[in-house]
Design a protein around this motif. Structure first.
Motif, PDB file in Angstrom:
ATOM      1  N   LEU A 269      50.518   9.105  63.569  1.00 54.19           N
ATOM      2  CA  LEU A 269      49.751   9.105  64.813  1.00 54.19           C
ATOM      3  C   LEU A 269      50.107  10.297  65.697  1.00 54.19           C
ATOM      4  O   LEU A 269      49.296  10.741  66.506  1.00 54.19           O
ATOM      5  N   ALA A 270      51.318  10.815  65.524  1.00 55.81           N
ATOM      6  CA  ALA A 270      51.745  11.955  66.334  1.00 55.81           C
ATOM      7  C   ALA A 270      51.133  13.269  65.858  1.00 55.81           C
ATOM      8  O   ALA A 270      50.998  14.205  66.651  1.00 55.81           O
ATOM      9  N   VAL A 271      50.744  13.341  64.583  1.00 54.17           N
ATOM     10  CA  VAL A 271      50.270  14.624  64.044  1.00 54.17           C
ATOM     11  C   VAL A 271      48.804  14.608  63.635  1.00 54.17           C
ATOM     12  O   VAL A 271      48.228  15.664  63.363  1.00 54.17           O
ATOM     13  N   ASN A 272      48.166  13.429  63.587  1.00 53.55           N
ATOM     14  CA  ASN A 272      46.763  13.347  63.183  1.00 53.55           C
ATOM     15  C   ASN A 272      45.925  12.697  64.272  1.00 53.55           C
ATOM     16  O   ASN A 272      46.416  11.852  65.031  1.00 53.55           O
ATOM     17  N   ASP A 273      44.670  13.083  64.340  1.00 51.67           N
ATOM     18  CA  ASP A 273      43.743  12.489  65.297  1.00 51.67           C
ATOM     19  C   ASP A 273      42.982  11.351  64.614  1.00 51.67           C
ATOM     20  O   ASP A 273      42.144  11.596  63.739  1.00 51.67           O
ATOM     21  N   TYR A 274      43.296  10.126  65.001  1.00 48.06           N
ATOM     22  CA  TYR A 274      42.615   8.960  64.450  1.00 48.06           C
ATOM     23  C   TYR A 274      41.670   8.373  65.491  1.00 48.06           C
ATOM     24  O   TYR A 274      41.962   8.378  66.686  1.00 48.06           O
ATOM     25  N   ASP A 275      40.552   7.854  65.030  1.00 50.28           N
ATOM     26  CA  ASP A 275      39.634   7.160  65.927  1.00 50.28           C
ATOM     27  C   ASP A 275      40.132   5.746  66.210  1.00 50.28           C
ATOM     28  O   ASP A 275      40.069   5.276  67.345  1.00 50.28           O
TER      29      ASP A 275
ATOM     30  N   LEU B  38      37.172  20.525  57.686  1.00 52.47           N
ATOM     31  CA  LEU B  38      36.516  19.605  56.754  1.00 52.47           C
ATOM     32  C   LEU B  38      37.540  18.702  56.072  1.00 52.47           C
ATOM     33  O   LEU B  38      37.304  17.498  55.909  1.00 52.47           O
ATOM     34  N   LEU B  39      38.678  19.264  55.673  1.00 49.60           N
ATOM     35  CA  LEU B  39      39.728  18.451  55.066  1.00 49.60           C
ATOM     36  C   LEU B  39      40.194  17.366  56.018  1.00 49.60           C
ATOM     37  O   LEU B  39      40.412  16.219  55.627  1.00 49.60           O
ATOM     38  N   GLU B  40      40.361  17.721  57.286  1.00 50.62           N
ATOM     39  CA  GLU B  40      40.849  16.766  58.271  1.00 50.62           C
ATOM     40  C   GLU B  40      39.855  15.644  58.529  1.00 50.62           C
ATOM     41  O   GLU B  40      40.248  14.482  58.701  1.00 50.62           O
ATOM     42  N   LYS B  41      38.562  15.960  58.510  1.00 51.15           N
ATOM     43  CA  LYS B  41      37.554  14.979  58.893  1.00 51.15           C
ATOM     44  C   LYS B  41      36.998  14.172  57.722  1.00 51.15           C
ATOM     45  O   LYS B  41      36.480  13.067  57.933  1.00 51.15           O
ATOM     46  N   VAL B  42      37.087  14.699  56.507  1.00 48.36           N
ATOM     47  CA  VAL B  42      36.431  14.050  55.379  1.00 48.36           C
ATOM     48  C   VAL B  42      37.413  13.527  54.340  1.00 48.36           C
ATOM     49  O   VAL B  42      37.108  12.576  53.620  1.00 48.36           O
ATOM     50  N   TRP B  43      38.610  14.122  54.264  1.00 51.70           N
ATOM     51  CA  TRP B  43      39.604  13.700  53.282  1.00 51.70           C
ATOM     52  C   TRP B  43      40.765  13.001  53.985  1.00 51.70           C
ATOM     53  O   TRP B  43      40.951  13.145  55.199  1.00 51.70           O
ATOM     54  N   ASP B  44      41.572  12.246  53.217  1.00 54.50           N
ATOM     55  CA  ASP B  44      42.675  11.522  53.834  1.00 54.50           C
ATOM     56  C   ASP B  44      43.928  12.381  53.887  1.00 54.50           C
ATOM     57  O   ASP B  44      43.964  13.524  53.408  1.00 54.50           O
ATOM     58  N   VAL B  45      44.990  11.815  54.468  1.00 53.96           N
ATOM     59  CA  VAL B  45      46.200  12.576  54.773  1.00 53.96           C
ATOM     60  C   VAL B  45      46.954  13.009  53.519  1.00 53.96           C
ATOM     61  O   VAL B  45      47.777  13.923  53.569  1.00 53.96           O
ATOM     62  N   HIS B  46      46.687  12.355  52.392  1.00 54.34           N
ATOM     63  CA  HIS B  46      47.414  12.676  51.164  1.00 54.34           C
ATOM     64  C   HIS B  46      46.819  13.877  50.417  1.00 54.34           C
ATOM     65  O   HIS B  46      47.370  14.310  49.409  1.00 54.34           O
TER      66      HIS B  46
ATOM     67  N   GLY C 281      29.785  13.166  53.705  1.00 53.68           N
ATOM     68  CA  GLY C 281      30.676  13.427  54.833  1.00 53.68           C
ATOM     69  C   GLY C 281      30.677  14.892  55.232  1.00 53.68           C
ATOM     70  O   GLY C 281      30.645  15.220  56.423  1.00 53.68           O
ATOM     71  N   VAL C 282      30.722  15.773  54.249  1.00 52.15           N
ATOM     72  CA  VAL C 282      30.694  17.216  54.534  1.00 52.15           C
ATOM     73  C   VAL C 282      29.376  17.596  55.208  1.00 52.15           C
ATOM     74  O   VAL C 282      29.357  18.326  56.208  1.00 52.15           O
ATOM     75  N   LEU C 283      28.279  17.081  54.674  1.00 55.90           N
ATOM     76  CA  LEU C 283      26.974  17.397  55.265  1.00 55.90           C
ATOM     77  C   LEU C 283      26.883  16.877  56.699  1.00 55.90           C
ATOM     78  O   LEU C 283      26.354  17.561  57.586  1.00 55.90           O
ATOM     79  N   GLU C 284      27.417  15.688  56.941  1.00 58.89           N
ATOM     80  CA  GLU C 284      27.371  15.131  58.298  1.00 58.89           C
ATOM     81  C   GLU C 284      28.158  15.992  59.282  1.00 58.89           C
ATOM     82  O   GLU C 284      27.701  16.263  60.401  1.00 58.89           O
TER      83      GLU C 284
END
Length: 217
Positions: free
Chosen positions: A40-46, A174-182, A156-159
Motif C-alpha cells: 500500500l505504501a508503494v502502489n496506488d490501489y483503488d 500500462l504495466l501499473e494499470k493493467v498487470w499485477d504487482v508480480h 485493459g490496454v485499449l481502455e
C-alpha cells in the motif's frame, strides 16, 4: 481498477483475486498485514479488501495507517468479526465498508465496484471515441460497429489508451494499470500484448508509437 486482497486464508484470498481478475480488475494478494502495508505504501490501489485478523501487522493497524496517509484508496473490511461493536470499530478505524464472512461473491464484487467509483474522479462506464465503443462494465468493445474479441489484458490496454484521450501512455503506466504487482518490470508483456491488440483492431492501425513516450490512440 486495481485491488489489494489481504487475508491469511490463502485459498480464499487467491479465489477472491482470481474472481476480481475475471471481472476485469487487477488484483494483488497479501497474506500478512506487514506485506500489505508495504504494498500500500508503494502502489496506488483503488480498493483494499482487508481481513482484520491477519498476522504480522493487525488489519486494524493497516487500516489506521492507510487512513492516516490521506490517500484515495477505499477500505472494505472482510472479516468474521460481525458484532455491531466490531462493525462500528472497523468503520471508526477508517474503513469505508464492512462485509461479514461468509459472504455472497456477487455482493463482494458490487461493493468493490461501488468503492472503486468513489476512489477516483467519476468516469463514464461507456467510452465512445475514434470509432470505438467500450463498455467497461460489460467488458465489450466494438470498432465502427464491429465486435472485437479481446482478452482481458488487451481490453485493459485499449481502455487505458481511450481514457488517455490522445495522451501518450508509457509502457510503465500500462504495466501499473493493467498487470499485477508480480509482473517483471522488464517483461515484454506490454509489447507482445500491443502487437496482438493491433492485429485484432485491424486497419487502419489506430495506435501511434513514439520511442521514449509510449502509445496513444
Amino acid at each position: 481498477m486495481r485491488i489489494l486482497v489481504v487475508d491469511d486464508e490463502t485459498a480464499l484470498a487467491d479465489l477472491i483475486a482470481r474472481g476480481l481478475a475475471r471481472q476485469g480488475m487487477v488484483a494483488d494478494v497479501a497474506y500478512r498485514g506487514d506485506d500489505a502495508d508495504e504494498l500500500l505504501a508503494v502502489n496506488d490501489y483503488d480498493v483494499v479488501v482487508l481481513d482484520r485478523d491477519v498476522p504480522g501487522l493487525h488489519g486494524d493497524v493497516v487500516a489506521r495507517r492507510l487512513a492516516a496517509r490521506g490517500v484515495l484508496t477505499r477500505i472494505l473490511m472482510l472479516t468474521a468479526a460481525t458484532t455491531l461493536a466490531d462493525r462500528v470499530h472497523g468503520l471508526e478505524l477508517g474503513a469505508d465498508d464492512y462485509l461479514a464472512k461468509p459472504f455472497e461473491y456477487p455482493e463482494l464484487v458490487a461493493r468493490v465496484r461501488a468503492l472503486g467509483r468513489r476512489s477516483v474522479a467519476p468516469v463514464a462506464p461507456v467510452l465512445d471515441r475514434a470509432g470505438f465503443v467500450l463498455d467497461s462494465n460489460r467488458r465489450t468493445v466494438t470498432r465502427d460497429g464491429r465486435p472485437l474479441d479481446l482478452t482481458s489484458k488487451e481490453l485493459g490496454v485499449l481502455e487505458v489508451l481511450l481514457r488517455a484521450d490522445g495522451r501518450y501512455v508509457s509502457a510503465e503506466e500500462l504495466l501499473e494499470k493493467v498487470w499485477d504487482v508480480h509482473t517483471d518490470p522488464f517483461t515484454s508483456a506490454v509489447r507482445v500484448t500491443m502487437s496482438k491488440l493491433r492485429r485484432k483492431l485491424g486497419a487502419p492501425d489506430p495506435i501511434r508509437t513514439v520511442p521514449g513516450q509510449g502509445y496513444a490512440l
